[in-house]
Design an enzyme around this catalytic site. Structure first.
Site, PDB file in Angstrom:
ATOM      1  N   ARG A   1      -0.028   7.694  -2.814  1.00 17.77           N
ATOM      2  CA  ARG A   1       0.537   8.807  -2.031  1.00 17.77           C
ATOM      3  C   ARG A   1       1.990   9.080  -2.415  1.00 17.77           C
ATOM      4  O   ARG A   1       2.428  10.217  -2.464  1.00 17.77           O
ATOM      5  CB  ARG A   1       0.438   8.489  -0.525  1.00 17.77           C
ATOM      6  CG  ARG A   1      -0.917   8.826   0.051  1.00 17.77           C
ATOM      7  CD  ARG A   1      -1.142   8.143   1.371  1.00 17.77           C
ATOM      8  NE  ARG A   1      -1.467   6.735   1.180  1.00 17.77           N
ATOM      9  CZ  ARG A   1      -1.621   5.860   2.166  1.00 17.77           C
ATOM     10  NH1 ARG A   1      -1.449   6.246   3.406  1.00 17.77           N
ATOM     11  NH2 ARG A   1      -1.947   4.608   1.905  1.00 17.77           N
TER      12      ARG A   1
ATOM     13  N   GLU B   1       1.595 -12.131  13.238  1.00 16.39           N
ATOM     14  CA  GLU B   1       2.125 -10.929  13.889  1.00 16.39           C
ATOM     15  C   GLU B   1       2.012  -9.784  12.885  1.00 16.39           C
ATOM     16  O   GLU B   1       2.339  -9.956  11.711  1.00 16.39           O
ATOM     17  CB  GLU B   1       3.601 -11.138  14.268  1.00 16.39           C
ATOM     18  CG  GLU B   1       3.817 -12.195  15.323  1.00 16.39           C
ATOM     19  CD  GLU B   1       3.191 -11.836  16.660  1.00 16.39           C
ATOM     20  OE1 GLU B   1       3.173 -10.642  17.014  1.00 16.39           O
ATOM     21  OE2 GLU B   1       2.697 -12.765  17.341  1.00 16.39           O
TER      22      GLU B   1
ATOM     23  N   ARG C   1     -11.946   2.058  -8.371  1.00 22.12           N
ATOM     24  CA  ARG C   1     -11.030   3.109  -8.845  1.00 22.12           C
ATOM     25  C   ARG C   1     -11.304   3.458 -10.309  1.00 22.12           C
ATOM     26  O   ARG C   1     -12.070   2.775 -10.986  1.00 22.12           O
ATOM     27  CB  ARG C   1      -9.592   2.634  -8.645  1.00 22.12           C
ATOM     28  CG  ARG C   1      -9.319   2.391  -7.175  1.00 22.12           C
ATOM     29  CD  ARG C   1      -7.888   2.073  -6.925  1.00 22.12           C
ATOM     30  NE  ARG C   1      -7.690   1.859  -5.487  1.00 22.12           N
ATOM     31  CZ  ARG C   1      -6.534   1.989  -4.877  1.00 22.12           C
ATOM     32  NH1 ARG C   1      -5.455   2.303  -5.557  1.00 22.12           N
ATOM     33  NH2 ARG C   1      -6.441   1.775  -3.581  1.00 22.12           N
TER      34      ARG C   1
ATOM     35  N   SER D   1      -7.444  -5.660  -4.786  1.00 26.71           N
ATOM     36  CA  SER D   1      -8.515  -6.213  -3.956  1.00 26.71           C
ATOM     37  C   SER D   1      -9.846  -6.245  -4.701  1.00 26.71           C
ATOM     38  O   SER D   1     -10.012  -5.599  -5.744  1.00 26.71           O
ATOM     39  CB  SER D   1      -8.669  -5.379  -2.679  1.00 26.71           C
ATOM     40  OG  SER D   1      -9.339  -4.165  -2.971  1.00 26.71           O
ATOM     41  N   THR D   2     -10.812  -6.975  -4.123  1.00 27.56           N
ATOM     42  CA  THR D   2     -12.151  -7.015  -4.715  1.00 27.56           C
ATOM     43  C   THR D   2     -12.785  -5.625  -4.679  1.00 27.56           C
ATOM     44  O   THR D   2     -13.733  -5.362  -5.411  1.00 27.56           O
ATOM     45  CB  THR D   2     -13.060  -8.019  -3.967  1.00 27.56           C
ATOM     46  OG1 THR D   2     -12.892  -7.832  -2.552  1.00 27.56           O
ATOM     47  CG2 THR D   2     -12.717  -9.461  -4.304  1.00 27.56           C
TER      48      THR D   2
ATOM     49  N   ASN E   1       1.173   3.396  -2.926  1.00 27.40           N
ATOM     50  CA  ASN E   1       1.670   3.784  -4.255  1.00 27.40           C
ATOM     51  C   ASN E   1       1.138   5.157  -4.684  1.00 27.40           C
ATOM     52  O   ASN E   1       1.877   5.977  -5.237  1.00 27.40           O
ATOM     53  CB  ASN E   1       1.228   2.764  -5.310  1.00 27.40           C
ATOM     54  CG  ASN E   1       1.828   1.392  -5.086  1.00 27.40           C
ATOM     55  OD1 ASN E   1       2.708   1.221  -4.261  1.00 27.40           O
ATOM     56  ND2 ASN E   1       1.335   0.408  -5.825  1.00 27.40           N
TER      57      ASN E   1
ATOM     58  N   ASN F   1     -10.919  -2.777  -5.124  1.00 26.04           N
ATOM     59  CA  ASN F   1     -10.142  -1.834  -5.940  1.00 26.04           C
ATOM     60  C   ASN F   1     -10.776  -1.535  -7.304  1.00 26.04           C
ATOM     61  O   ASN F   1     -10.365  -0.597  -7.990  1.00 26.04           O
ATOM     62  CB  ASN F   1      -8.694  -2.315  -6.114  1.00 26.04           C
ATOM     63  CG  ASN F   1      -7.852  -2.171  -4.858  1.00 26.04           C
ATOM     64  OD1 ASN F   1      -6.942  -2.965  -4.601  1.00 26.04           O
ATOM     65  ND2 ASN F   1      -8.125  -1.154  -4.039  1.00 26.04           N
ATOM     66  N   TRP F   2     -11.826  -2.300  -7.664  1.00 24.48           N
ATOM     67  CA  TRP F   2     -12.535  -1.995  -8.920  1.00 24.48           C
ATOM     68  C   TRP F   2     -13.262  -0.654  -8.837  1.00 24.48           C
ATOM     69  O   TRP F   2     -13.719  -0.134  -9.855  1.00 24.48           O
ATOM     70  CB  TRP F   2     -13.553  -3.097  -9.248  1.00 24.48           C
ATOM     71  CG  TRP F   2     -12.940  -4.441  -9.479  1.00 24.48           C
ATOM     72  CD1 TRP F   2     -12.940  -5.495  -8.609  1.00 24.48           C
ATOM     73  CD2 TRP F   2     -12.212  -4.888 -10.639  1.00 24.48           C
ATOM     74  NE1 TRP F   2     -12.264  -6.572  -9.160  1.00 24.48           N
ATOM     75  CE2 TRP F   2     -11.810  -6.225 -10.406  1.00 24.48           C
ATOM     76  CE3 TRP F   2     -11.855  -4.287 -11.857  1.00 24.48           C
ATOM     77  CZ2 TRP F   2     -11.086  -6.967 -11.336  1.00 24.48           C
ATOM     78  CZ3 TRP F   2     -11.132  -5.037 -12.781  1.00 24.48           C
ATOM     79  CH2 TRP F   2     -10.758  -6.355 -12.522  1.00 24.48           C
TER      80      TRP F   2
ATOM     81  N   ARG G   1       2.200  -4.065   6.752  1.00 24.43           N
ATOM     82  CA  ARG G   1       1.454  -3.050   6.009  1.00 24.43           C
ATOM     83  C   ARG G   1       2.265  -1.763   5.967  1.00 24.43           C
ATOM     84  O   ARG G   1       2.385  -1.048   6.958  1.00 24.43           O
ATOM     85  CB  ARG G   1       0.089  -2.758   6.618  1.00 24.43           C
ATOM     86  CG  ARG G   1      -0.661  -1.724   5.750  1.00 24.43           C
ATOM     87  CD  ARG G   1      -2.149  -1.803   5.851  1.00 24.43           C
ATOM     88  NE  ARG G   1      -2.758  -1.050   4.755  1.00 24.43           N
ATOM     89  CZ  ARG G   1      -4.022  -1.113   4.414  1.00 24.43           C
ATOM     90  NH1 ARG G   1      -4.839  -1.887   5.062  1.00 24.43           N
ATOM     91  NH2 ARG G   1      -4.475  -0.396   3.402  1.00 24.43           N
TER      92      ARG G   1
ATOM     93  N   ASP H   1       0.819  -1.214   0.000  1.00 23.48           N
ATOM     94  CA  ASP H   1       0.000   0.000   0.000  1.00 23.48           C
ATOM     95  C   ASP H   1       0.860   1.276   0.000  1.00 23.48           C
ATOM     96  O   ASP H   1       1.970   1.278   0.518  1.00 23.48           O
ATOM     97  CB  ASP H   1      -0.919  -0.017   1.229  1.00 23.48           C
ATOM     98  CG  ASP H   1      -2.061   0.970   1.106  1.00 23.48           C
ATOM     99  OD1 ASP H   1      -2.372   1.395  -0.027  1.00 23.48           O
ATOM    100  OD2 ASP H   1      -2.643   1.322   2.148  1.00 23.48           O
TER     101      ASP H   1
HETATM  102  C1  IPE Z   1      -5.365  -2.634   0.137  1.00 25.30           C
HETATM  103  O1  IPE Z   1      -5.092  -1.285  -0.032  1.00 25.30           O
HETATM  104  C2  IPE Z   1      -5.330  -3.342  -1.192  1.00 25.30           C
HETATM  105  C3  IPE Z   1      -4.027  -3.441  -1.828  1.00 25.30           C
HETATM  106  C4  IPE Z   1      -2.903  -2.971  -1.380  1.00 25.30           C
HETATM  107  C5  IPE Z   1      -4.009  -4.164  -3.060  1.00 25.30           C
HETATM  108  P1  IPE Z   1      -6.243  -0.220  -0.279  1.00 25.30           P
HETATM  109  O2  IPE Z   1      -5.550   1.076  -0.507  1.00 25.30           O
HETATM  110  O3  IPE Z   1      -7.182  -0.682  -1.309  1.00 25.30           O
HETATM  111  O4  IPE Z   1      -6.999  -0.216   1.131  1.00 25.30           O
HETATM  112  P2  IPE Z   1      -7.817   0.945   1.856  1.00 25.30           P
HETATM  113  O5  IPE Z   1      -8.800   1.477   0.856  1.00 25.30           O
HETATM  114  O6  IPE Z   1      -6.838   1.981   2.272  1.00 25.30           O
HETATM  115  O7  IPE Z   1      -8.445   0.275   3.031  1.00 25.30           O
HETATM  116  C1  IPE Z   2      -1.713   0.150  -3.280  1.00 27.69           C
HETATM  117  O1  IPE Z   2      -1.468   1.515  -3.335  1.00 27.69           O
HETATM  118  C2  IPE Z   2      -1.958  -0.455  -4.636  1.00 27.69           C
HETATM  119  C3  IPE Z   2      -3.353  -0.871  -4.857  1.00 27.69           C
HETATM  120  C4  IPE Z   2      -4.314  -0.807  -3.986  1.00 27.69           C
HETATM  121  C5  IPE Z   2      -3.668  -1.399  -6.168  1.00 27.69           C
HETATM  122  P1  IPE Z   2      -2.619   2.573  -3.349  1.00 27.69           P
HETATM  123  O2  IPE Z   2      -2.983   2.851  -4.768  1.00 27.69           O
HETATM  124  O3  IPE Z   2      -3.753   2.143  -2.499  1.00 27.69           O
HETATM  125  O4  IPE Z   2      -1.901   3.827  -2.728  1.00 27.69           O
HETATM  126  P2  IPE Z   2      -2.535   4.901  -1.739  1.00 27.69           P
HETATM  127  O5  IPE Z   2      -3.079   4.146  -0.566  1.00 27.69           O
HETATM  128  O6  IPE Z   2      -3.607   5.601  -2.500  1.00 27.69           O
HETATM  129  O7  IPE Z   2      -1.396   5.784  -1.380  1.00 27.69           O
HETATM  130 MG    MG Z   3      -4.123   2.418  -0.523  1.00 31.47          MG
END
Ligand code: IPE
Ligand code: IPE
Ligand code: MG
Length: 247
Positions: free
Chosen positions: A29, A212, A76, A70-71, A27, A73-74, A193, A25
């Site tokens: 930001r 852990e 976006r 993730s399920t 990317n 992330n669609w 994380r 997580d």
């Molecule tokens: C979790 O991160 C999913 C992945 C890293 C693939 P998200 O960025 O989707 O999670 P939330 O929205 O902050 O909970």
């Molecule tokens: C994780 O990075 C990658 C995926 C969830 C695909 P993010 O895209 O969630 O990055 P932030 O949380 O917006 O910084």
């Molecule tokens: Mg994220």
């Protein structure tokens, strides 16, 4: 737990977890802070995955499970989803090309049927060809959700009951666990994380019962083997009791 790594250093004395799981997580930001599009963060993140996977293999970790999509992330933008899928395709092509060199067994957790036919085919081919490698396995979670995984396992079990090959009263945790995407793979010992979020976001809900946790503010594209070593050191300092009492 293995007591030393394979290639990295034969002198490694610190134990490494058998199974490490990472929520990749931060990317977006990372990119935003540099005035770049979010997709640039995903590109940097996929490069870091390559480095960390190789490093895990070299220090003797047996399993690395990464949360890639993730399920949820669609939700976006189409642009962002297309970019992530493109990076995935690129990674799989490369993995196929460098398979003999890298010797990594690749597995996928999640419902791949929602991915493009090309990606599904690539994933299936990568999985098939890399099966012969032993010692290190990377599980890539794609269109993965912990709840979705549990519902799917419940459906499979219900079907077995209807067909008469299983009975509800005889179901054990072990048997149910074997119906998950991770069936046959030991539970993660350490879940990492990056990016500072203090939540699980639907990752390995069943499997992480006694994992852990390690959270760092470092964003995934800035994550390095040194950061991983910090997480492993923290893991080694924990007292895992699994509900029992240490003498
Ligand atoms: C979790 O991160 C999913 C992945 C890293 C693939 P998200 O960025 O989707 O999670 P939330 O929205 O902050 O909970
Ligand atoms: C994780 O990075 C990658 C995926 C969830 C695909 P993010 O895209 O969630 O990055 P932030 O949380 O917006 O910084
Ligand atoms: Mg994220």
């Amino acid at each position: 737990m293995k007591l030393f790594g394979t290639n990295e250093t034969a002198a490694r004395q610190r134990p490494v977890p058998q199974h490490i799981a990472i929520i990749m997580d931060g990317n977006g930001r990372w990119a935003k802070r540099r005035g770049l599009p979010r997709t640039a963060g995903h590109a940097a993140g996929s490069e870091v995955f390559r480095q960390i996977a190789t490093y895990c293999r070299d220090i003797g970790v047996a399993y690395l499970t990464v949360y890639a999509f993730s399920t949820e992330n669609w939700k976006r933008s189409q642009e962002e989803i297309t970019a992530i899928m493109g990076l995935l395709k690129q990674y799989l092509f490369e993995a196929l090309e460098k398979m003999e060199r890298d010797r990594i067994r690749l597995e996928f957790f999640g419902d791949l049927s929602r991915l493009s036919p090309e990606l599904q085919e690539l994933a299936a081919r990568t999985r098939e060809i890399s099966r012969k490698y032993e010692g290190f396995q990377a599980n890539i979670c794609l269109n993965y959700g912990g709840r979705d995984e549990i519902v799917r396992a419940a459906r499979t079990f219900a079907r077995q009951c209807v067909e008469g090959t299983a009975t509800p009263e005889a179901l054990t945790e072990e048997q149910f666990g074997s119906l998950l995407f991770s069936g046959g793979i030991p539970d993660p010992d350490l879940v990492i994380r990056p990016s500072g979020e203090l939540r699980i976001s639907n990752f390995l809900l069943w499997q992480s019962a006694y994992a852990e946790y390690y959270v760092t503010d470092v964003l995934w594209p800035d994550f390095t083997p040194a950061e991983l070593e910090k997480a492993i050191a923290a893991f080694n300092s924990r007292d895992r009791r699994f509900g029992g009492v240490k003498p």
